[in-house]
Write an enzyme that holds these catalytic residues in place. Structure first.
Site, PDB file in Angstrom:
ATOM      1  N   HIS A 132       0.802  -1.203   0.113  1.00 21.39           N
ATOM      2  CA  HIS A 132      -0.034   0.021   0.169  1.00 21.39           C
ATOM      3  C   HIS A 132       0.773   1.237  -0.010  1.00 21.39           C
ATOM      4  CE1 HIS A 132      -2.978   3.099   1.856  1.00 21.39           C
ATOM      5  NE2 HIS A 132      -3.744   2.271   1.059  1.00 21.39           N
TER       6      HIS A 132
ATOM      7  N   GLU B 274       1.839  -7.117   2.885  1.00 17.65           N
ATOM      8  CA  GLU B 274       0.305  -7.025   3.253  1.00 17.65           C
ATOM      9  C   GLU B 274      -0.222  -8.474   3.669  1.00 17.65           C
ATOM     10  OE1 GLU B 274      -2.359  -4.692   0.524  1.00 17.65           O
ATOM     11  OE2 GLU B 274      -0.711  -3.089   0.301  1.00 17.65           O
TER      12      GLU B 274
HETATM   13  C1  LIG Z   1      -3.402  -2.397   2.933  1.00 18.53           C
HETATM   14  C2  LIG Z   1      -3.842  -0.941   3.435  1.00 18.53           C
HETATM   15  N1  LIG Z   1      -3.007  -0.679   4.372  1.00 18.53           N
HETATM   16  C3  LIG Z   1      -3.281   0.542   5.094  1.00 18.53           C
HETATM   17  C4  LIG Z   1      -4.421   1.432   4.639  1.00 18.53           C
HETATM   18  C5  LIG Z   1      -4.842   2.544   5.062  1.00 18.53           C
HETATM   19  O1  LIG Z   1      -5.880   2.192   6.193  1.00 18.53           O
HETATM   20  P1  LIG Z   1      -6.726   3.570   6.563  1.00 18.53           P
HETATM   21  O2  LIG Z   1      -7.954   3.588   5.368  1.00 18.53           O
HETATM   22  O3  LIG Z   1      -7.321   3.164   7.711  1.00 18.53           O
HETATM   23  O4  LIG Z   1      -5.893   4.713   6.531  1.00 18.53           O
HETATM   24  C6  LIG Z   1      -5.154   0.698   3.596  1.00 18.53           C
HETATM   25  C7  LIG Z   1      -6.371   1.786   2.985  1.00 18.53           C
HETATM   26  O5  LIG Z   1      -7.173   1.313   2.050  1.00 18.53           O
HETATM   27  C8  LIG Z   1      -4.791  -0.369   3.031  1.00 18.53           C
HETATM   28  O6  LIG Z   1      -5.392  -1.010   1.916  1.00 18.53           O
END
Ligand SMILES: Cc1ncc(COP(=O)(O)O)c(C=O)c1O
Length: 390
Positions: free
Chosen positions: A135, A179
């Site tokens: 991400h 992830e």
């Molecule tokens: C894999 C991943 N990590 C982190 C985030 C960020 O999370 P947040 O939407 O709570 O900021 C996202 C958001 O889409 C995500 O897909």
């Protein structure tokens, strides 16, 4: 000086427009449910990450309202000042117990949790390895951190192992970040193999934003599903939890360290206590309501089998169903056609995904009906046929 900012802004906007990659905000009048009303049009919502259908669940709404009665609205300060309440404390303990960690530290978003983690943990001379498809919050934090960042090919454990072996001098601190479920592709990381590859060489951090609540026993996520305990686990609450916020789970010392030094935690207002209270309720629903995951699995099976013959429909084992279209224009046309047919499907285009990999990202939730899924499948048949014919 002002002029040069204006010039930069208009140039960047024009560049986006010329590539037909401009994004726009459209207000969803109906809130986050399986049906959206946008621009007066009623759409079945196949774009939300509310995988378990909790965001509009009456019991969860009630829990948040009860939290408001108990604690009022905002937390009023950062956690180390007066923003930390018994509701935050209880929720952190519940997360630790559920996921098997000593400490949980809450953040107001997954984006800030990921940034806090990498900025706090990494120093000059450290090595950070990231899956290429991680991400934006992780990749950006890696680029801005003082560590050296290397990216390995998506889910390529062999390449990562070679990279780790070529660097594994004893004094080096190495961190591998992946992830659990990849947000735009819906596939899962080979966590068991990754965990073997890093053993005695590096720490493993897993961002399980899209796996938590959905995979594993009682929704404990991707790591639980693959029998892996990473050094660090990031979970977010804007998706299957139906709310927002995030937590970093870790051992006691790392938790103490983050509490002292993670600037997104120390210098940011804590999430409202009523929200922490509601999050505890969401957690109890996630643990006890297995029917939501079962329904999701049934919907997913029906989706996969109805569109089997379309090679652009990528079969995944998660509620994320990517349909790779390639060109951004075609992906936008397909999404617009589906919108006209009353289906809220979003085209995901570069830079969110690589060039020529624009796609429709369809997400299923436990709040969808089989009737709605049938409508989606038959409309997709038509639209994919149309765009492939043009
Ligand atoms: C894999 C991943 N990590 C982190 C985030 C960020 O999370 P947040 O939407 O709570 O900021 C996202 C958001 O889409 C995500 O897909």
């Amino acid at each position: 000086m002002t002029n040069s900012f204006s010039h930069r802004i208009s140039k960047a906007l024009e560049e986006r427009r010329s590539k037909e990659l401009t994004r726009s905000l459209v207000a969803a009048e109906s809130g986050n449910s399986s049906e959206l009303i946008r621009n007066g049009q009623r759409l079945v919502n196949f774009s939300s990450n509310d995988y378990l259908g909790l965001a509009n669940d009456k019991a969860l709404l009630k829990a948040w309202q009860k939290g408001l009665d108990l604690y009022g609205c905002g937390s009023g300060a950062s956690p180390l000042v007066t923003g930390f309440s018994p509701a935050h404390q209880n929720f952190e303990s519940e997360l630790c117990e559920w996921l098997g960690f000593e400490r949980a530290i809450l953040f107001s978003s997954g984006f800030s949790a990921n940034q806090a983690l990498l900025f706090t943990l990494l120093e000059k001379g450290d090595l950070l390895y990231q899956d290429k498809l991680n991400h934006a919050s992780l990749i950006e934090a890696g680029m801005l951190s003082p560590a050296i960042m290397r990216r390995f090919k998506h889910n390529d454990v062999d390449q990562l192992s070679q990279m780790l072996a070529s660097n594994s001098k004893d004094q080096l601190n190495q961190l591998v970040v992946t992830e659990g479920v990849f947000s735009m592709d819906g596939d899962t990381a080979p966590l068991s193999a990754l965990s073997d590859a890093v053993r005695n060489r590096a720490w493993l951090a897993v961002d399980d934003a899209h796996g938590i609540g959905v995979l594993g026993g009682e929704g404990r996520g991707s790591c639980n599903a693959q029998g892996v305990q990473p050094n660090i686990l990031v979970v977010t609450f804007g998706k299957a939890f139906g709310l927002s916020g995030a937590a970093i789970l870790c051992d006691r010392d790392t938790g103490d360290y983050l509490t002292q030094f993670a600037r997104h935690h120390v210098y940011s207002t804590a999430i409202p206590p009523s929200q922490a209270y509601a999050l505890s309720h969401a957690l109890s629903m996630i643990k006890s309501q297995q029917w939501r995951r079962d329904k999701l699995a049934e919907l997913k099976e029906a989706f996969n089998s109805s569109l089997k013959k379309h090679t652009e429909v990528i079969e995944t084992q998660t509620p994320i169903c990517p349909i790779i279209i390639g060109s951004s224009e075609k992906a936008s046309v397909a999404a617009q056609r589906l919108n006209h047919l009353g289906l809220g499907v979003t085209a995901i285009r570069p830079p969110t995904v690589p060039m020529n990999m624009a796609r429709l990202r369809i997400t299923l939730t436990a709040a969808h009906s089989f009737e709605q899924l049938k409508r989606l499948s038959s409309s997709l048949e038509d639209v994919l046929g149309e765009i492939n014919g043009c």
